[in-house]
Design a protein around this motif. Structure first.
Motif, PDB file in Angstrom:
ATOM      1  N   ARG A 154       0.861  -1.185   0.000  1.00 21.57           N
ATOM      2  CA  ARG A 154       0.000   0.000   0.000  1.00 21.57           C
ATOM      3  C   ARG A 154       0.901   1.241   0.000  1.00 21.57           C
ATOM      4  O   ARG A 154       1.827   1.338   0.808  1.00 21.57           O
ATOM      5  N   PHE A 155       0.617   2.147  -0.926  1.00 20.22           N
ATOM      6  CA  PHE A 155       1.538   3.271  -1.161  1.00 20.22           C
ATOM      7  C   PHE A 155       0.761   4.578  -1.070  1.00 20.22           C
ATOM      8  O   PHE A 155      -0.156   4.806  -1.859  1.00 20.22           O
ATOM      9  N   PHE A 156       1.134   5.445  -0.125  1.00 18.96           N
ATOM     10  CA  PHE A 156       0.484   6.753  -0.054  1.00 18.96           C
ATOM     11  C   PHE A 156       1.383   7.833  -0.635  1.00 18.96           C
ATOM     12  O   PHE A 156       2.552   7.961  -0.258  1.00 18.96           O
ATOM     13  N   PHE A 157       0.798   8.626  -1.528  1.00 16.31           N
ATOM     14  CA  PHE A 157       1.538   9.713  -2.174  1.00 16.31           C
ATOM     15  C   PHE A 157       0.786  11.023  -1.946  1.00 16.31           C
ATOM     16  O   PHE A 157      -0.351  11.178  -2.391  1.00 16.31           O
ATOM     17  N   PRO A 158       1.402  11.975  -1.227  1.00 14.38           N
ATOM     18  CA  PRO A 158       0.729  13.252  -1.025  1.00 14.38           C
ATOM     19  C   PRO A 158       0.858  14.118  -2.266  1.00 14.38           C
ATOM     20  O   PRO A 158       1.931  14.626  -2.570  1.00 14.38           O
ATOM     21  N   SER A 159      -0.242  14.265  -2.994  1.00 16.27           N
ATOM     22  CA  SER A 159      -0.218  15.190  -4.115  1.00 16.27           C
ATOM     23  C   SER A 159      -0.715  16.548  -3.622  1.00 16.27           C
ATOM     24  O   SER A 159      -0.783  16.778  -2.404  1.00 16.27           O
ATOM     25  N   SER A 160      -1.050  17.426  -4.523  1.00 16.89           N
ATOM     26  CA  SER A 160      -1.239  18.818  -4.118  1.00 16.89           C
ATOM     27  C   SER A 160      -2.143  19.553  -5.099  1.00 16.89           C
ATOM     28  O   SER A 160      -2.227  19.172  -6.281  1.00 16.89           O
ATOM     29  N   ILE A 161      -2.749  20.636  -4.619  1.00 15.19           N
ATOM     30  CA  ILE A 161      -3.479  21.511  -5.544  1.00 15.19           C
ATOM     31  C   ILE A 161      -2.535  22.087  -6.600  1.00 15.19           C
ATOM     32  O   ILE A 161      -2.994  22.592  -7.621  1.00 15.19           O
ATOM     33  N   ALA A 162      -1.226  21.980  -6.353  1.00 12.51           N
ATOM     34  CA  ALA A 162      -0.256  22.448  -7.345  1.00 12.51           C
ATOM     35  C   ALA A 162      -0.319  21.613  -8.625  1.00 12.51           C
ATOM     36  O   ALA A 162       0.252  22.006  -9.649  1.00 12.51           O
ATOM     37  N   ALA A 163      -1.008  20.459  -8.572  1.00  9.77           N
ATOM     38  CA  ALA A 163      -1.168  19.648  -9.790  1.00  9.77           C
ATOM     39  C   ALA A 163      -2.022  20.386 -10.821  1.00  9.77           C
ATOM     40  O   ALA A 163      -1.948  20.109 -12.017  1.00  9.77           O
ATOM     41  N   TYR A 164      -2.820  21.338 -10.350  1.00 11.84           N
ATOM     42  CA  TYR A 164      -3.686  22.091 -11.270  1.00 11.84           C
ATOM     43  C   TYR A 164      -2.941  23.298 -11.841  1.00 11.84           C
ATOM     44  O   TYR A 164      -2.047  23.850 -11.191  1.00 11.84           O
ATOM     45  N   GLY A 165      -3.348  23.697 -13.031  1.00 15.08           N
ATOM     46  CA  GLY A 165      -2.813  24.920 -13.613  1.00 15.08           C
ATOM     47  C   GLY A 165      -3.936  25.653 -14.334  1.00 15.08           C
ATOM     48  O   GLY A 165      -4.326  25.268 -15.434  1.00 15.08           O
ATOM     49  N   LEU A 166      -4.482  26.682 -13.674  1.00 11.27           N
ATOM     50  CA  LEU A 166      -5.502  27.517 -14.325  1.00 11.27           C
ATOM     51  C   LEU A 166      -4.760  28.596 -15.109  1.00 11.27           C
ATOM     52  O   LEU A 166      -3.783  29.156 -14.611  1.00 11.27           O
ATOM     53  N   ARG A 167      -5.229  28.874 -16.301  1.00 13.33           N
ATOM     54  CA  ARG A 167      -4.476  29.743 -17.203  1.00 13.33           C
ATOM     55  C   ARG A 167      -4.200  31.117 -16.609  1.00 13.33           C
ATOM     56  O   ARG A 167      -3.093  31.622 -16.648  1.00 13.33           O
ATOM     57  N   ALA A 212       6.728  -7.997 -19.398  1.00 15.18           N
ATOM     58  CA  ALA A 212       7.658  -8.971 -18.805  1.00 15.18           C
ATOM     59  C   ALA A 212       6.947 -10.290 -18.533  1.00 15.18           C
ATOM     60  O   ALA A 212       5.796 -10.313 -18.095  1.00 15.18           O
ATOM     61  N   SER A 213       7.663 -11.381 -18.764  1.00 14.31           N
ATOM     62  CA  SER A 213       7.016 -12.690 -18.573  1.00 14.31           C
ATOM     63  C   SER A 213       6.750 -12.966 -17.086  1.00 14.31           C
ATOM     64  O   SER A 213       5.852 -13.719 -16.755  1.00 14.31           O
ATOM     65  N   ASP A 214       7.577 -12.371 -16.211  1.00 15.20           N
ATOM     66  CA  ASP A 214       7.396 -12.642 -14.778  1.00 15.20           C
ATOM     67  C   ASP A 214       6.664 -11.504 -14.070  1.00 15.20           C
ATOM     68  O   ASP A 214       6.789 -11.319 -12.879  1.00 15.20           O
ATOM     69  N   ARG A 215       5.902 -10.725 -14.820  1.00 13.13           N
ATOM     70  CA  ARG A 215       5.235  -9.590 -14.167  1.00 13.13           C
ATOM     71  C   ARG A 215       4.182 -10.082 -13.193  1.00 13.13           C
ATOM     72  O   ARG A 215       3.631 -11.172 -13.344  1.00 13.13           O
ATOM     73  N   ILE A 216       3.964  -9.270 -12.144  1.00 18.88           N
ATOM     74  CA  ILE A 216       2.882  -9.632 -11.234  1.00 18.88           C
ATOM     75  C   ILE A 216       1.776  -8.591 -11.346  1.00 18.88           C
ATOM     76  O   ILE A 216       2.045  -7.410 -11.592  1.00 18.88           O
ATOM     77  N   GLU A 217       0.561  -9.028 -11.159  1.00 14.16           N
ATOM     78  CA  GLU A 217      -0.608  -8.145 -11.246  1.00 14.16           C
ATOM     79  C   GLU A 217      -0.665  -7.245 -10.025  1.00 14.16           C
ATOM     80  O   GLU A 217      -0.473  -7.717  -8.905  1.00 14.16           O
ATOM     81  N   ARG A 218      -0.932  -5.990 -10.211  1.00  9.37           N
ATOM     82  CA  ARG A 218      -1.156  -5.036  -9.120  1.00  9.37           C
ATOM     83  C   ARG A 218      -0.178  -5.176  -7.954  1.00  9.37           C
ATOM     84  O   ARG A 218      -0.568  -5.497  -6.836  1.00  9.37           O
ATOM     85  N   PRO A 219       1.103  -4.914  -8.224  1.00  6.58           N
ATOM     86  CA  PRO A 219       2.070  -5.044  -7.128  1.00  6.58           C
ATOM     87  C   PRO A 219       1.893  -3.967  -6.052  1.00  6.58           C
ATOM     88  O   PRO A 219       2.295  -4.166  -4.918  1.00  6.58           O
ATOM     89  N   ILE A 220       1.312  -2.847  -6.429  1.00  6.81           N
ATOM     90  CA  ILE A 220       1.091  -1.816  -5.415  1.00  6.81           C
ATOM     91  C   ILE A 220      -0.381  -1.389  -5.404  1.00  6.81           C
ATOM     92  O   ILE A 220      -1.114  -1.578  -6.378  1.00  6.81           O
ATOM     93  N   ASP A 221      -0.750  -0.835  -4.281  1.00  3.98           N
ATOM     94  CA  ASP A 221      -2.100  -0.293  -4.093  1.00  3.98           C
ATOM     95  C   ASP A 221      -1.878   1.202  -3.818  1.00  3.98           C
ATOM     96  O   ASP A 221      -1.515   1.586  -2.720  1.00  3.98           O
ATOM     97  N   PHE A 222      -2.028   2.003  -4.869  1.00  4.24           N
ATOM     98  CA  PHE A 222      -1.608   3.409  -4.833  1.00  4.24           C
ATOM     99  C   PHE A 222      -2.766   4.324  -4.459  1.00  4.24           C
ATOM    100  O   PHE A 222      -3.812   4.304  -5.109  1.00  4.24           O
ATOM    101  N   ARG A 223      -2.553   5.112  -3.424  1.00  4.18           N
ATOM    102  CA  ARG A 223      -3.607   6.016  -2.945  1.00  4.18           C
ATOM    103  C   ARG A 223      -3.014   7.413  -2.751  1.00  4.18           C
ATOM    104  O   ARG A 223      -1.959   7.551  -2.127  1.00  4.18           O
ATOM    105  N   SER A 224      -3.706   8.406  -3.252  1.00  4.33           N
ATOM    106  CA  SER A 224      -3.132   9.749  -3.215  1.00  4.33           C
ATOM    107  C   SER A 224      -4.200  10.801  -2.922  1.00  4.33           C
ATOM    108  O   SER A 224      -5.351  10.665  -3.348  1.00  4.33           O
ATOM    109  N   ILE A 225      -3.799  11.822  -2.199  1.00  8.19           N
ATOM    110  CA  ILE A 225      -4.687  12.956  -1.905  1.00  8.19           C
ATOM    111  C   ILE A 225      -4.023  14.222  -2.434  1.00  8.19           C
ATOM    112  O   ILE A 225      -2.836  14.452  -2.182  1.00  8.19           O
ATOM    113  N   ARG A 226      -4.799  15.030  -3.139  1.00 10.07           N
ATOM    114  CA  ARG A 226      -4.286  16.357  -3.541  1.00 10.07           C
ATOM    115  C   ARG A 226      -4.581  17.328  -2.409  1.00 10.07           C
ATOM    116  O   ARG A 226      -5.715  17.810  -2.269  1.00 10.07           O
TER     117      ARG A 226
END
Ligand code: SER
Length: 376
Positions: A154-167, A212-226
């Protein structure tokens, strides 16, 4: 099994170290929750919450993973005592991560390490290396660790309102509360890095090593909040562009003069640090099948800088605050939304703000800040 997992990491970028050899002999490792950037503003609140959860589990006689921290600098003593182990170094340093992995089997990651928006504009390429390179290292680590567990990290990534760009300001006003999938053309390197981190998280969760032949399905569970601008009673941020809010408040509480670097009418969303930490806890404990997306907006209140100052003055009438807008930093704020539509977070994982502007001040910020600066 672990031998196979690490073999994938032992390419030229990860290097082969003594710790790899230890793991290959099958040494057992302790389960761990990893927090990067643990010495930062959010790290403190999050470590506290994780330490409380751990103590509660142990009190019920349940086992609990170790809390492991990484930060560029030695952790302050009050952060240090909340974790079982801390490593000092750079998230871009593969050998540091290897050293940590030699002792710990990571099942959950809170990847907080980043350069904030204002600082990043002075050194954009460095910001990219740290913000995207570091995220890539951690995502890869998580994906490879999942081979060991046989379950997603399980992977938490803090994103941000900075992801937005209003002209421009006109577009910002016309847009009102923005939903997650619009206006994703940020004007800052930090914003670009956040969008990139969100996309990489989606890739590692759904498509990592697609051919990849040895790939695994869904190795991470990614959750993020802006996250919007975050205000803490305990710490003052540094290097961000939403810093004018917390700086104004802390300066008033300390009896210091403050020149606010945005115009009185500048408006972006904010929340308090305890709400941000609670939001992380909620999204991380939500059942995966309730999550309709990886990345969610949240916000608690969105005063203009002038309205924020009026609230400060209710509690600190002597506040010596003026407005001396810095055009470049103002332009960044003008490219961020004035409000965020957080309906998806409310629906999927029960997000709701604890405070509005008035109660944030009267119930959390002011009492805690007075205690901090006045010792009363
Ligand atoms: N608060 C951050 C900053 O100002 C944005 O996430 O950089």
């Amino acid at each position: 099994m672990y031998h196979v997992a690490m073999a994938a990491m032992d390419d030229e970028s990860m290097g082969t170290t003594a710790s790899t050899a230890t793991r290959q002999q099958g040494a057992s490792r302790n389960g761990a929750i990893l927090v990067t950037g643990a010495g930062g503003e959010m790290g403190h609140g999050l470590l506290q919450a994780l330490a409380e959860d751990k103590a509660a589990r142990e009190a019920r006689g349940e086992s609990s993973p170790a809390i492991v921290a990484i930060d560029l600098r030695d952790l302050p003593a009050d952060h240090r005592k909340l974790c079982d182990e801390s490593f000092t170094g750079d998230v871009c340093d593969a050998r540091l991560l290897e050293r940590m992995l030699s002792s710990f089997e990571v099942g959950e990651i809170y990847h907080l390490a980043a350069l904030l928006s204002t600082r990043s504009e002075f050194v954009p390429e460095t910001a990219h290396s740290v913000n995207v390179g570091g995220t890539l290292n951690l995502l890869r680590l998580a994906a490879e660790e999942s081979r060991t567990h046989g379950s997603a990290v399980r992977f938490f990534f803090p994103s941000s309102i900075a992801a937005y760009g209003l002209r421009d300001l006109e577009s910002k006003r016309a847009a009102g509360a923005v939903a997650e999938d619009s206006f994703l053309h940020p004007h800052t390197m930090y914003g670009c890095n956040k969008v990139s981190g969100e996309n990489l998280g989606h890739y590692y969760e759904n498509h990592y090593r697609k051919l990849a032949s040895d790939r695994i399905e869904r190795p991470i569970d990614f959750r993020s909040i802006r996250f919007p601008g975050i205000i803490s009673a305990d710490t003052v941020p540094s290097g961000g562009t939403s810093d004018y809010g917390p700086e104004m408040l802390h300066a008033a509480a300390r009896g210091e003069a403050y020149a606010c670097f945005v115009r009185p009418d500048a408006r972006i969303p904010f929340m308090t640090m305890p709400e941000a930490v609670e939001a992380i806890r909620r999204i991380m404990s939500a059942p995966k099948d309730r999550l309709s997306r990886n990345v969610y907006n949240v916000q608690s209140f969105n005063p203009s800088a002038e309205e924020f100052l009026a609230e400060v003055r209710k509690h600190f009438p002597q506040a010596d605050t003026g407005f001396v807008p810095d055009e470049a930093r103002q332009a960044i704020v003008d490219s961020w939304p004035e409000a965020c539509d957080d309906a998806a977070a409310a629906r999927d994982w029960g997000w709701r703000p604890e405070y509005d502007l008035q109660s944030a001040f009267s119930e959390y910020l002011v009492p805690r800040i007075r205690e901090r600066y006045e010792g009363s």
